[in-house]
Design a protein around this motif. Structure first.
Motif, mmCIF file in Angstrom:
data_model
loop_
_atom_site.group_PDB
_atom_site.id
_atom_site.type_symbol
_atom_site.label_atom_id
_atom_site.label_comp_id
_atom_site.label_asym_id
_atom_site.label_seq_id
_atom_site.Cartn_x
_atom_site.Cartn_y
_atom_site.Cartn_z
ATOM 1 N N LEU A 201 -0.929 3.590 13.110
ATOM 2 C CA LEU A 201 -1.600 3.680 11.834
ATOM 3 C C LEU A 201 -0.666 3.224 10.365
ATOM 4 C CD1 LEU A 201 -3.011 7.200 12.675
ATOM 5 C CD2 LEU A 201 -3.901 4.947 13.176
ATOM 6 N N VAL A 202 -1.568 2.915 9.412
ATOM 7 C CA VAL A 202 -0.820 2.458 8.286
ATOM 8 C C VAL A 202 -0.136 3.492 7.742
ATOM 9 C CG1 VAL A 202 -1.149 1.583 5.887
ATOM 10 C CG2 VAL A 202 -2.693 0.639 7.781
ATOM 11 N N LEU B 143 -6.839 -4.510 0.267
ATOM 12 C CA LEU B 143 -5.958 -4.215 -1.024
ATOM 13 C C LEU B 143 -5.709 -5.418 -1.681
ATOM 14 C CD1 LEU B 143 -4.006 -2.147 -2.281
ATOM 15 C CD2 LEU B 143 -2.262 -3.082 -1.021
ATOM 16 N N ARG B 144 -5.457 -6.534 -1.041
ATOM 17 C CA ARG B 144 -5.310 -7.782 -1.885
ATOM 18 C C ARG B 144 -6.443 -7.970 -2.811
ATOM 19 N NH1 ARG B 144 -2.462 -12.523 -0.617
ATOM 20 N NH2 ARG B 144 -2.296 -11.909 1.585
ATOM 21 N N GLU B 145 -7.575 -7.901 -2.261
ATOM 22 C CA GLU B 145 -9.232 -8.295 -2.918
ATOM 23 C C GLU B 145 -9.297 -7.321 -3.957
ATOM 24 O OE1 GLU B 145 -8.874 -7.928 0.373
ATOM 25 O OE2 GLU B 145 -9.128 -10.162 1.001
ATOM 26 N N LYS B 146 -8.946 -5.996 -3.788
ATOM 27 C CA LYS B 146 -9.021 -4.936 -4.847
ATOM 28 C C LYS B 146 -8.003 -5.341 -6.018
ATOM 29 C CE LYS B 146 -8.405 0.091 -5.589
ATOM 30 N NZ LYS B 146 -7.764 1.299 -4.860
ATOM 31 N N HIS C 204 6.237 5.076 4.226
ATOM 32 C CA HIS C 204 7.620 5.358 3.504
ATOM 33 C C HIS C 204 8.035 4.129 3.128
ATOM 34 C CE1 HIS C 204 11.344 6.846 2.844
ATOM 35 N NE2 HIS C 204 11.909 5.950 3.575
ATOM 36 N N PHE C 205 7.586 2.922 3.686
ATOM 37 C CA PHE C 205 8.232 1.704 3.272
ATOM 38 C C PHE C 205 7.593 0.856 2.335
ATOM 39 C CE2 PHE C 205 9.408 2.805 7.661
ATOM 40 C CZ PHE C 205 10.830 2.939 7.709
ATOM 41 N N ILE C 206 6.503 1.025 2.284
ATOM 42 C CA ILE C 206 5.541 0.158 1.594
ATOM 43 C C ILE C 206 4.843 0.965 0.229
ATOM 44 C CG2 ILE C 206 4.887 -1.405 3.410
ATOM 45 C CD1 ILE C 206 2.177 0.321 3.745
ATOM 46 N N THR C 207 5.213 2.043 -0.047
ATOM 47 C CA THR C 207 4.646 2.754 -1.208
ATOM 48 C C THR C 207 5.851 3.031 -2.247
ATOM 49 O OG1 THR C 207 5.377 4.954 -0.303
ATOM 50 C CG2 THR C 207 3.134 4.272 -0.175
ATOM 51 N N CYS C 208 5.479 2.942 -3.323
ATOM 52 C CA CYS C 208 6.259 2.939 -4.738
ATOM 53 C C CYS C 208 6.634 4.469 -5.091
ATOM 54 C CB CYS C 208 5.410 2.578 -5.999
ATOM 55 S SG CYS C 208 6.436 2.574 -7.595
ATOM 56 N N TYR C 209 8.081 4.526 -5.334
ATOM 57 C CA TYR C 209 8.843 5.776 -5.564
ATOM 58 C C TYR C 209 8.294 6.343 -6.901
ATOM 59 C CZ TYR C 209 12.369 9.156 -6.654
ATOM 60 O OH TYR C 209 13.045 10.254 -6.855
ATOM 61 N N PHE D 220 -0.105 -6.390 2.200
ATOM 62 C CA PHE D 220 -1.614 -6.903 2.188
ATOM 63 C C PHE D 220 -2.040 -7.000 3.641
ATOM 64 C CE2 PHE D 220 -1.072 -9.288 -2.292
ATOM 65 C CZ PHE D 220 -1.694 -8.072 -2.521
ATOM 66 N N LYS D 221 -1.337 -7.513 4.623
ATOM 67 C CA LYS D 221 -1.634 -7.480 5.855
ATOM 68 C C LYS D 221 -2.029 -6.071 6.662
ATOM 69 C CE LYS D 221 0.177 -11.962 6.832
ATOM 70 N NZ LYS D 221 -1.131 -12.837 7.309
ATOM 71 N N LEU D 222 -1.131 -5.138 5.931
ATOM 72 C CA LEU D 222 -1.167 -3.906 6.613
ATOM 73 C C LEU D 222 -2.472 -3.033 6.098
ATOM 74 C CD1 LEU D 222 2.485 -2.578 6.926
ATOM 75 C CD2 LEU D 222 1.248 -2.899 8.827
#
Length: 237
Positions: free
Chosen positions: A8-9, A86-89, A14-19, A80-82
């Motif tokens: 799941l996304v 998100l890209r369009e938004k 942990h790796f793709i969110t901003c601290y 964006f692939k995961l």
């Protein structure tokens, strides 16, 4: 035979969110001193008040921490692939932001009913004609200065532009600027130029947005236009 496990996304959050903002990384930007990555807007805003990394506290730079930032385009594509949509938004939000900023700069209060829209509404010729598909791109003002140095080979070939101020999309790359200069200066196809910002040679894939955010040091009223210098290519080999 067991089927492969589906991830799941949230397993990768942990790796793709901003601290800083806790959201998905938008235009992920890495601090080269400690390799921590944040949203570009988050880290730029943080550096307005501090020279330290917001995650580990290391001093990034004594005076200008923005010099130590690098955009991570590969990570951006992965995110964006995961995350579907998100890209369009983000593209839509960026368009709306720049449109609202443009309306305010033009002193227009009626939002989408801008002067251009009203003209389009008054046009009885019908729609569907050739349109300008680049209007939604963020724009940047640039001054292209010829770097004068009598010791440079080819100084007699590379001249200053008659009109050195241009306005273009922030997505334009240095490579495109070089092609523009070669065309305007009528240079041979084999002739190479260096494009510099604050004395540093820029790579051909660097966008105007990247250079402005990480190399252009002026801010506030003196920030515009961004000055890029060009000169004959110097072979250090």
């Amino acid at each position: 035979m067991t089927s492969p496990r589906k991830h799941l996304v949230k397993d990768f959050n942990h790796f793709i969110t901003c601290y800083v903002c806790k959201g998905y990384l938008i235009k992920p930007t890495t601090v080269t001193e400690c390799l921590h990555t944040f949203c570009k807007s988050c880290i730029i805003q943080h550096f307005e008040d501090s020279n330290d990394c917001p995650k580990c506290g290391i001093q990034v730079h004594e005076t200008n921490p923005r010099e130590m930032l690098r955009l991570d385009n590969t990570l951006e594509e992965i995110i964006f692939k995961l995350v579907p949509g998100l890209r369009e938004k983000e593209q839509q939000q960026e368009i709306e932001f720049w449109r609202s900023r443009k309306w305010k700069e033009n002193g227009e209060e009626d939002g989408p009913r801008s002067k251009r829209s009203r003209l389009d509404d008054d046009d009885d010729g019908g729609g569907g004609g050739d349109g300008d598909y680049h209007r939604s791109d963020p724009q940047i003002a640039i001054c292209l200065d010829c770097l004068r140095n009598s010791s440079l080979v080819g100084e007699n070939v590379v001249k200053g532009l008659m009109k050195k101020f241009i306005r273009c999309s922030t997505r334009v790359t240095v490579g495109t600027i070089k092609k523009f200069l070669s065309l305007k200066l009528k240079l041979p196809s084999s002739y190479e130029l260096d494009v510099l910002c604050n004395g540093e040679i820029m790579g051909k894939d660097h966008t105007m947005e990247f250079i402005y955010m990480t190399r252009w040091r002026l801010r506030g009223e003196t920030a515009y236009p961004m000055v890029l210098e060009y000169r004959p290519r110097i072979d250090f080999g």
